[in-house]
Design an enzyme around this catalytic site. Structure first.
Site, PDB file in Angstrom:
ATOM      1  N   ARG A 107       0.844  -1.208   0.000  1.00  0.00           N
ATOM      2  CA  ARG A 107       0.000   0.000   0.000  1.00  0.00           C
ATOM      3  C   ARG A 107       0.879   1.258   0.000  1.00  0.00           C
ATOM      4  NH1 ARG A 107      -3.795   0.789  -2.080  1.00  0.00           N
ATOM      5  NH2 ARG A 107      -5.144   1.930  -0.649  1.00  0.00           N
TER       6      ARG A 107
ATOM      7  N   ASP B 133       0.432  -1.098  10.427  1.00  0.00           N
ATOM      8  CA  ASP B 133      -0.986  -1.473  10.525  1.00  0.00           C
ATOM      9  C   ASP B 133      -1.536  -0.931  11.843  1.00  0.00           C
ATOM     10  OD1 ASP B 133      -3.425  -2.687  10.917  1.00  0.00           O
ATOM     11  OD2 ASP B 133      -2.758  -4.650  10.191  1.00  0.00           O
TER      12      ASP B 133
ATOM     13  N   ASN C 144      -6.516  10.532  10.527  1.00  0.00           N
ATOM     14  CA  ASN C 144      -7.570  10.308   9.538  1.00  0.00           C
ATOM     15  C   ASN C 144      -7.931   8.840   9.344  1.00  0.00           C
ATOM     16  OD1 ASN C 144      -8.950  10.998   6.723  1.00  0.00           O
ATOM     17  ND2 ASN C 144      -7.444   9.374   6.357  1.00  0.00           N
TER      18      ASN C 144
ATOM     19  N   TYR D 199     -19.289   2.217  15.382  1.00  0.00           N
ATOM     20  CA  TYR D 199     -18.660   3.316  14.626  1.00  0.00           C
ATOM     21  C   TYR D 199     -19.024   4.661  15.249  1.00  0.00           C
ATOM     22  CZ  TYR D 199     -17.487   6.467  10.780  1.00  0.00           C
ATOM     23  OH  TYR D 199     -16.963   7.500  10.026  1.00  0.00           O
TER      24      TYR D 199
ATOM     25  N   LYS E  92     -16.505   7.467  16.927  1.00  0.00           N
ATOM     26  CA  LYS E  92     -16.360   8.844  16.434  1.00  0.00           C
ATOM     27  C   LYS E  92     -16.676   9.859  17.549  1.00  0.00           C
ATOM     28  CE  LYS E  92     -14.403   7.747  13.102  1.00  0.00           C
ATOM     29  NZ  LYS E  92     -13.146   8.299  12.537  1.00  0.00           N
TER      30      LYS E  92
ATOM     31  N   VAL F 152     -19.337  11.370   2.300  1.00  0.00           N
ATOM     32  CA  VAL F 152     -18.783  11.550   0.951  1.00  0.00           C
ATOM     33  C   VAL F 152     -18.386  10.198   0.344  1.00  0.00           C
ATOM     34  CG1 VAL F 152     -17.995  13.928   1.310  1.00  0.00           C
ATOM     35  CG2 VAL F 152     -16.497  12.036   1.954  1.00  0.00           C
TER      36      VAL F 152
ATOM     37  N   THR G 117     -16.206   7.991  -0.695  1.00  0.00           N
ATOM     38  CA  THR G 117     -14.922   7.286  -0.681  1.00  0.00           C
ATOM     39  C   THR G 117     -15.214   5.792  -0.603  1.00  0.00           C
ATOM     40  OG1 THR G 117     -14.942   7.370   1.703  1.00  0.00           O
ATOM     41  CG2 THR G 117     -13.807   9.183   0.580  1.00  0.00           C
TER      42      THR G 117
HETATM   43  N1  LIG Z   1     -16.372   8.910   3.836  1.00  0.00           N
HETATM   44  C1  LIG Z   1     -17.266   9.423   4.656  1.00  0.00           C
HETATM   45  O1  LIG Z   1     -18.427   9.642   4.297  1.00  0.00           O
HETATM   46  C2  LIG Z   1     -16.876   9.811   6.065  1.00  0.00           C
HETATM   47  C3  LIG Z   1     -17.860  10.419   6.860  1.00  0.00           C
HETATM   48  C4  LIG Z   1     -17.541  10.782   8.161  1.00  0.00           C
HETATM   49  C5  LIG Z   1     -16.262  10.545   8.646  1.00  0.00           C
HETATM   50  N2  LIG Z   1     -15.324   9.955   7.852  1.00  0.00           N
HETATM   51  C6  LIG Z   1     -14.012   9.718   8.446  1.00  0.00           C
HETATM   52  O2  LIG Z   1     -12.990  10.155   7.570  1.00  0.00           O
HETATM   53  C7  LIG Z   1     -11.815   9.348   7.732  1.00  0.00           C
HETATM   54  C8  LIG Z   1     -11.344   8.872   6.364  1.00  0.00           C
HETATM   55  O3  LIG Z   1     -12.399   8.092   5.788  1.00  0.00           O
HETATM   56  P1  LIG Z   1     -12.445   7.748   4.243  1.00  0.00           P
HETATM   57  O4  LIG Z   1     -13.860   7.921   3.839  1.00  0.00           O
HETATM   58  O5  LIG Z   1     -11.378   8.424   3.502  1.00  0.00           O
HETATM   59  O6  LIG Z   1     -12.163   6.162   4.320  1.00  0.00           O
HETATM   60  P2  LIG Z   1     -11.416   5.203   3.293  1.00  0.00           P
HETATM   61  O7  LIG Z   1     -11.566   5.694   1.906  1.00  0.00           O
HETATM   62  O8  LIG Z   1     -11.896   3.838   3.631  1.00  0.00           O
HETATM   63  O9  LIG Z   1      -9.878   5.375   3.710  1.00  0.00           O
HETATM   64  C9  LIG Z   1      -9.473   4.976   4.987  1.00  0.00           C
HETATM   65  C10 LIG Z   1      -7.969   5.050   5.075  1.00  0.00           C
HETATM   66  O10 LIG Z   1      -7.566   4.483   6.336  1.00  0.00           O
HETATM   67  C11 LIG Z   1      -6.628   3.433   6.072  1.00  0.00           C
HETATM   68  N3  LIG Z   1      -6.701   2.386   7.082  1.00  0.00           N
HETATM   69  C12 LIG Z   1      -7.782   1.686   7.483  1.00  0.00           C
HETATM   70  N4  LIG Z   1      -7.425   0.749   8.379  1.00  0.00           N
HETATM   71  C13 LIG Z   1      -6.081   0.845   8.537  1.00  0.00           C
HETATM   72  C14 LIG Z   1      -5.145   0.138   9.306  1.00  0.00           C
HETATM   73  N5  LIG Z   1      -5.474  -0.899  10.081  1.00  0.00           N
HETATM   74  N6  LIG Z   1      -3.856   0.513   9.253  1.00  0.00           N
HETATM   75  C15 LIG Z   1      -3.480   1.539   8.456  1.00  0.00           C
HETATM   76  N7  LIG Z   1      -4.331   2.233   7.679  1.00  0.00           N
HETATM   77  C16 LIG Z   1      -5.623   1.892   7.714  1.00  0.00           C
HETATM   78  C17 LIG Z   1      -7.012   2.913   4.699  1.00  0.00           C
HETATM   79  O11 LIG Z   1      -5.984   2.137   4.149  1.00  0.00           O
HETATM   80  P3  LIG Z   1      -6.279   1.128   2.893  1.00  0.00           P
HETATM   81  O12 LIG Z   1      -6.406   2.028   1.702  1.00  0.00           O
HETATM   82  O13 LIG Z   1      -5.086   0.254   2.841  1.00  0.00           O
HETATM   83  O14 LIG Z   1      -7.549   0.414   3.220  1.00  0.00           O
HETATM   84  C18 LIG Z   1      -7.281   4.229   3.982  1.00  0.00           C
HETATM   85  O15 LIG Z   1      -6.073   4.866   3.617  1.00  0.00           O
HETATM   86  C19 LIG Z   1     -12.204   8.212   8.679  1.00  0.00           C
HETATM   87  O16 LIG Z   1     -11.715   8.497   9.967  1.00  0.00           O
HETATM   88  C20 LIG Z   1     -13.724   8.241   8.666  1.00  0.00           C
HETATM   89  O17 LIG Z   1     -14.296   7.753   9.868  1.00  0.00           O
HETATM   90  C21 LIG Z   1     -15.610   9.571   6.579  1.00  0.00           C
END
Ligand SMILES: NC(=O)c1ccc[n+]([C@@H]2O[C@H](COP(=O)([O-])OP(=O)(O)OC[C@H]3O[C@@H](n4cnc5c(N)ncnc54)[C@H](OP(=O)(O)O)[C@@H]3O)[C@@H](O)[C@H]2O)c1
Length: 257
Positions: free
Chosen positions: A37, A55, A81, A153, A157, A184, A186
């Site tokens: 990664r 990790d 993040n 979850y 948060k 959003v 993702t």
């Molecule tokens: N998307 C939304 O709608 C939303 C809404 C509210 C809050 N958030 C918050 O925003 C933050 C980012 O979310 P996102 O939507 O960007 O999520 P995402 O696209 O799933 O990305 C999550 C990131 O965290 C990494 N990660 C997860 N588990 C890990 C581990 N064990 N060790 C190292 N890295 C790890 C992932 O790595 P890999 O790529 O290798 O999986 C990825 O880089 C999170 O804290 C989430 O709770 C998101």
């Protein structure tokens, strides 16, 4: 120019915030869970200073990342993040015996905060769903209750906001804030997410580097660059201290004053 470290920046909002900061002329250090990664991540943003590897579901991995961050030298800002979403269909246990969502979403930001040289600013990714979180650490590892991924979850948060506010209170020289990025599309948010992806990384990047007086605060929760009310439990000092004590007990590492 600021030096910023972003956890979980191999994808999603972490990578988008990194791109945004690099485009503004800041130096950004990325993070990925493993070497494969990390290679993807470096290729996705070659202008980044580097990619830390570990990790965050395992305490050993959290410590590994903190060690690498300290070797890289003090950051002006750290954006916590990395996160796991609300859709795990059953309780996933980590090597340390913890609930996966708790380990990655709560314990990792706690331990990285405690072990990494203190930056000027800390930003913790939370969610609007924190408002439905329960301010209870009874069975925080979900070993006795029936699993509910959405509740786990939301709880995680809420704990993130309480952590951000606790750090703001304990470390007055550091600006420590939480962000709800909106829902959003993702990998975590999924294709049906209704908020604007282009705005999803703005607020955390702004809090990390901006001299805008609105961003130069501590102990606030932001959505789209505006402070918002939180679940009142996040401001409960007794709960904040209980959370810090619980994380210190699990990790053997105190946050410090
Ligand atoms: N998307 C939304 O709608 C939303 C809404 C509210 C809050 N958030 C918050 O925003 C933050 C980012 O979310 P996102 O939507 O960007 O999520 P995402 O696209 O799933 O990305 C999550 C990131 O965290 C990494 N990660 C997860 N588990 C890990 C581990 N064990 N060790 C190292 N890295 C790890 C992932 O790595 P890999 O790529 O290798 O999986 C990825 O880089 C999170 O804290 C989430 O709770 C998101």
């Amino acid at each position: 120019m600021s030096r910023v470290f972003i956890t979980g920046s191999s994808d999603g909002l972490g990578l988008l915030a990194a791109r945004r900061l690099v485009a503004e002329g800041h130096r950004v250090t990325l993070h990925a869970r493993n070497q494969r990664r990390a290679d993807d991540t470096q290729a996705a943003l070659p202008q980044a200073d580097g990619v830390l590897i570990g990790d965050l579901s395992a305490m050993a991995g959290m410590r590994q990342v903190a060690g690498q961050a300290n070797e890289a030298g003090r950051f002006d800002a750290v954006i916590h993040n990395a996160g796991i979403g609300p859709r795990e269909p059953r309780r996933v246990g980590t090597d340390d015996g913890l609930a996966h969502v708790f380990a990655v979403n709560v314990l990792a930001p706690y331990l990285l905060t405690a072990l990494t040289e203190r930056p000027g600013r800390l930003v913790y990714l939370s969610s609007g769903l924190h408002r439905g979180g329960h301010a209870s650490l009874d069975d925080a590892q979900w070993t006795h209750r029936r699993w509910d991924g959405a509740q786990a979850y939301s709880d995680s948060k809420l704990f993130d906001v309480a952590l951000a506010f606790a750090v703001a209170r304990r470390w007055p020289a550091v600006r420590s804030n939480a962000v709800g990025p909106g829902w959003v599309p993702t990998k975590m948010g999924g294709p049906g997410a209704s908020d604007d992806l282009s705005l999803g990384s703005v607020t955390q990047a702004w809090l990390a580097v901006s001299d805008d007086p609105t961003a130069m605060v501590s102990g606030e929760y932001f959505y789209h660059q505006q402070p918002e009310q939180t679940n009142p439990a996040a401001r409960d000092i007794a709960f904040q201290d209980e959370l810090l004590g619980y994380c210190a007990q699990l990790t053997g590492t105190e946050l410090g004053g």
